[in-house]
Design a protein around this motif. Structure first.
Motif, PDB file in Angstrom:
ATOM      1  N   PRO A 125     -23.153 -18.924   1.392  1.00  0.00           N
ATOM      2  CA  PRO A 125     -23.163 -17.478   1.633  1.00  0.00           C
ATOM      3  C   PRO A 125     -21.820 -16.815   1.374  1.00  0.00           C
ATOM      4  CG  PRO A 125     -23.170 -18.669   3.716  1.00  0.00           C
ATOM      5  CD  PRO A 125     -23.346 -19.689   2.631  1.00  0.00           C
ATOM      6  N   VAL A 126     -20.731 -17.596   1.414  1.00  0.00           N
ATOM      7  CA  VAL A 126     -19.385 -17.061   1.218  1.00  0.00           C
ATOM      8  C   VAL A 126     -18.904 -17.431  -0.184  1.00  0.00           C
ATOM      9  CG1 VAL A 126     -16.986 -17.148   2.023  1.00  0.00           C
ATOM     10  CG2 VAL A 126     -18.871 -17.185   3.674  1.00  0.00           C
ATOM     11  N   ILE A 127     -18.224 -16.494  -0.854  1.00  0.00           N
ATOM     12  CA  ILE A 127     -17.710 -16.722  -2.202  1.00  0.00           C
ATOM     13  C   ILE A 127     -16.242 -17.127  -2.123  1.00  0.00           C
ATOM     14  CG2 ILE A 127     -17.305 -15.692  -4.474  1.00  0.00           C
ATOM     15  CD1 ILE A 127     -19.540 -13.703  -3.862  1.00  0.00           C
ATOM     16  N   HIS A 128     -15.895 -18.246  -2.782  1.00  0.00           N
ATOM     17  CA  HIS A 128     -14.513 -18.737  -2.814  1.00  0.00           C
ATOM     18  C   HIS A 128     -13.989 -18.671  -4.247  1.00  0.00           C
ATOM     19  CE1 HIS A 128     -14.827 -20.347   1.298  1.00  0.00           C
ATOM     20  NE2 HIS A 128     -16.035 -20.759   0.947  1.00  0.00           N
ATOM     21  N   HIS A 129     -12.744 -18.253  -4.374  1.00  0.00           N
ATOM     22  CA  HIS A 129     -12.070 -18.240  -5.676  1.00  0.00           C
ATOM     23  C   HIS A 129     -10.600 -18.538  -5.424  1.00  0.00           C
ATOM     24  CE1 HIS A 129     -11.353 -17.217  -9.863  1.00  0.00           C
ATOM     25  NE2 HIS A 129     -10.367 -16.419  -9.486  1.00  0.00           N
ATOM     26  N   GLY A 130     -10.203 -19.794  -5.589  1.00  0.00           N
ATOM     27  CA  GLY A 130      -8.856 -20.186  -5.217  1.00  0.00           C
ATOM     28  C   GLY A 130      -8.647 -19.957  -3.729  1.00  0.00           C
ATOM     29  N   ALA A 137     -21.653 -10.911   4.216  1.00  0.00           N
ATOM     30  CA  ALA A 137     -22.296 -10.517   5.471  1.00  0.00           C
ATOM     31  C   ALA A 137     -21.327  -9.815   6.408  1.00  0.00           C
ATOM     32  CB  ALA A 137     -22.904 -11.734   6.162  1.00  0.00           C
ATOM     33  N   ALA A 138     -20.115 -10.330   6.499  1.00  0.00           N
ATOM     34  CA  ALA A 138     -19.116  -9.772   7.412  1.00  0.00           C
ATOM     35  C   ALA A 138     -18.279  -8.674   6.762  1.00  0.00           C
ATOM     36  CB  ALA A 138     -18.193 -10.874   7.919  1.00  0.00           C
ATOM     37  N   HIS A 139     -18.455  -8.458   5.449  1.00  0.00           N
ATOM     38  CA  HIS A 139     -17.614  -7.514   4.697  1.00  0.00           C
ATOM     39  C   HIS A 139     -16.138  -7.849   4.921  1.00  0.00           C
ATOM     40  CE1 HIS A 139     -20.192  -4.240   2.968  1.00  0.00           C
ATOM     41  NE2 HIS A 139     -21.064  -4.995   3.596  1.00  0.00           N
ATOM     42  N   ARG A 140     -15.829  -9.100   4.726  1.00  0.00           N
ATOM     43  CA  ARG A 140     -14.484  -9.593   5.017  1.00  0.00           C
ATOM     44  C   ARG A 140     -13.916 -10.297   3.790  1.00  0.00           C
ATOM     45  NH1 ARG A 140     -11.331 -11.457   9.443  1.00  0.00           N
ATOM     46  NH2 ARG A 140     -10.271 -13.432   9.057  1.00  0.00           N
ATOM     47  N   VAL A 141     -12.667  -9.972   3.478  1.00  0.00           N
ATOM     48  CA  VAL A 141     -11.938 -10.623   2.391  1.00  0.00           C
ATOM     49  C   VAL A 141     -10.646 -11.200   2.954  1.00  0.00           C
ATOM     50  CG1 VAL A 141     -10.710 -10.265   0.210  1.00  0.00           C
ATOM     51  CG2 VAL A 141     -12.902  -9.117   0.615  1.00  0.00           C
ATOM     52  N   THR A 142     -10.357 -12.442   2.600  1.00  0.00           N
ATOM     53  CA  THR A 142      -9.104 -13.063   3.019  1.00  0.00           C
ATOM     54  C   THR A 142      -8.441 -13.717   1.820  1.00  0.00           C
ATOM     55  OG1 THR A 142     -10.154 -15.179   3.588  1.00  0.00           O
ATOM     56  CG2 THR A 142      -9.977 -13.540   5.349  1.00  0.00           C
ATOM     57  N   PRO A 147      -6.487 -11.786   6.430  1.00  0.00           N
ATOM     58  CA  PRO A 147      -7.417 -10.690   6.107  1.00  0.00           C
ATOM     59  C   PRO A 147      -6.775  -9.641   5.206  1.00  0.00           C
ATOM     60  CG  PRO A 147      -7.455 -11.183   8.466  1.00  0.00           C
ATOM     61  CD  PRO A 147      -6.290 -11.932   7.885  1.00  0.00           C
ATOM     62  N   VAL A 148      -7.574  -9.125   4.279  1.00  0.00           N
ATOM     63  CA  VAL A 148      -7.139  -8.060   3.374  1.00  0.00           C
ATOM     64  C   VAL A 148      -8.066  -6.866   3.598  1.00  0.00           C
ATOM     65  CG1 VAL A 148      -6.774  -7.363   0.993  1.00  0.00           C
ATOM     66  CG2 VAL A 148      -6.340  -9.736   1.684  1.00  0.00           C
ATOM     67  N   HIS A 159     -16.743  -7.765  -5.156  1.00  0.00           N
ATOM     68  CA  HIS A 159     -17.931  -8.610  -4.984  1.00  0.00           C
ATOM     69  C   HIS A 159     -18.637  -8.820  -6.319  1.00  0.00           C
ATOM     70  CE1 HIS A 159     -21.857  -9.347  -2.470  1.00  0.00           C
ATOM     71  NE2 HIS A 159     -21.475 -10.402  -3.166  1.00  0.00           N
ATOM     72  N   HIS A 160     -18.826  -7.740  -7.061  1.00  0.00           N
ATOM     73  CA  HIS A 160     -19.543  -7.859  -8.328  1.00  0.00           C
ATOM     74  C   HIS A 160     -18.747  -8.688  -9.337  1.00  0.00           C
ATOM     75  CE1 HIS A 160     -22.597  -6.918 -11.224  1.00  0.00           C
ATOM     76  NE2 HIS A 160     -21.694  -6.461 -12.071  1.00  0.00           N
TER      77      HIS A 160
END
Length: 220
Positions: A125-130, A137-142, A147-148, A159-160
Motif C-alpha cells: 500500500p505504501v510507495i517506496h523510492h530510495g 492512505a495517510a497522505h504522508r510523505v517522508t 515528514p515532508v 503520487h502520479h
C-alpha cells in the motif's frame, strides 16, 4: 488520481465530490449515462465510481461499453440494490468492486486505493523510492523517515509520478490529473508545483524531458 463520478442524485453526488476532493482526488462529476459514456471516450481516468440506475443510459450499459472498447479502467459500482444476484450481475458485467448505498466515504476511499493498487500491479500500500516514502492512505510523505509537508496538489502530482516511475508523463496528462474539468489552467501552474517538489524533495528527483513532460527515474 482522477476519478469520474457518475451519480444522478444531486445531494449524494455533491457530497461524494466534495469528500473525494478533500481526500486528494481530482473529481469530474456527471449525472447521466450518456455524459459518462462521452467522458470515458474522450478522457483518461484512473478510476470510475458508477451508479447503476442512471437516466439516458444505465450504469451497466456504460460499463459494458467501456469493457467492449478494451478499456480496463477500474470501476466501482454504486447501487441501492444489495441482493446477491444484483452484485453478481454487476461484477460479471465488468465491475471491479461493488458498494451499496448509503456510502461511507472512508470505505469508498479505501476501496478506490485497493483498486488503483491492483491496477498498477503494486502489492504494497505504501510507495517506496530510495529514501522517499509516500503513503496514499495517510497522505504522508517522508524522506529518510523525516515528514515532508506537501500541499494537496503537490501530493497528487508526486503520487502520479511515483506510480509511473521510469515513464515520461506528458504535461497535458499531468494537468488533467491535477485539475480535471475545473476550467482553464494557468500556463505555469504545473511548473510551480514541480519547482516546489524539487525544493522540498531534492532537485534531482524529477527530471524534465523538454517538449514532452516530466518523469521520476528508477533508483539505480
Amino acid at each position: 488520481m482522477r476519478v469520474l463520478l457518475v451519480e444522478d442524485d444531486g445531494l449524494l453526488g455533491d457530497g461524494l465530490r466534495v469528500g473525494l476532493k478533500q481526500a486528494g482526488y481530482t473529481v469530474d462529476w456527471v449525472m447521466d449515462g450518456q455524459s459518462a459514456e462521452s467522458g470515458l471516450i474522450n478522457n483518461e481516468f484512473d478510476l470510475v465510481v458508477l451508479d447503476i440506475n442512471l437516466p439516458r443510459m444505465s450504469g451497466l450499459e456504460v460499463l459494458s461499453n467501456l469493457r467492449k472498447r478494451g478499456d480496463a479502467t477500474p470501476v466501482l459500482l454504486l447501487t441501492a440494490r444489495d441482493s446477491i444476484p444484483d452484485r453478481v450481475l454487476g461484477l460479471d458485467s465488468g465491475a471491479d468492486d461493488y458498494l451499496v448505498k448509503p456510502v461511507d466515504l472512508d470505505e469508498l476511499c479505501a476501496r478506490l486505493r485497493v483498486l488503483k493498487r491492483r491496477f498498477t500491479g503494486r502489492s504494497e500500500p505504501v510507495i517506496h523510492h530510495g529514501e522517499l516514502t509516500l503513503d496514499p492512505a495517510a497522505h504522508r510523505v517522508t524522506v529518510a523517515n523525516v515528514p515532508v509537508n506537501l500541499s494537496l496538489r503537490e501530493f497528487v502530482l508526486l503520487h502520479h509520478l511515483l506510480e509511473n516511475i521510469g515513464r515520461v508523463i506528458p504535461r497535458a496528462r499531468l494537468e488533467q490529473k491535477l485539475y480535471g474539468w475545473e476550467g482553464e489552467v494557468e500556463s505555469n501552474s504545473l511548473e510551480v508545483f514541480i519547482h516546489h517538489l524539487r525544493k522540498k524533495l531534492g532537485s534531482e528527483l524529477i527530471r524534465t524531458v523538454r517538449g514532452v513532460g516530466y518523469m521520476i527515474e528508477q533508483v539505480t
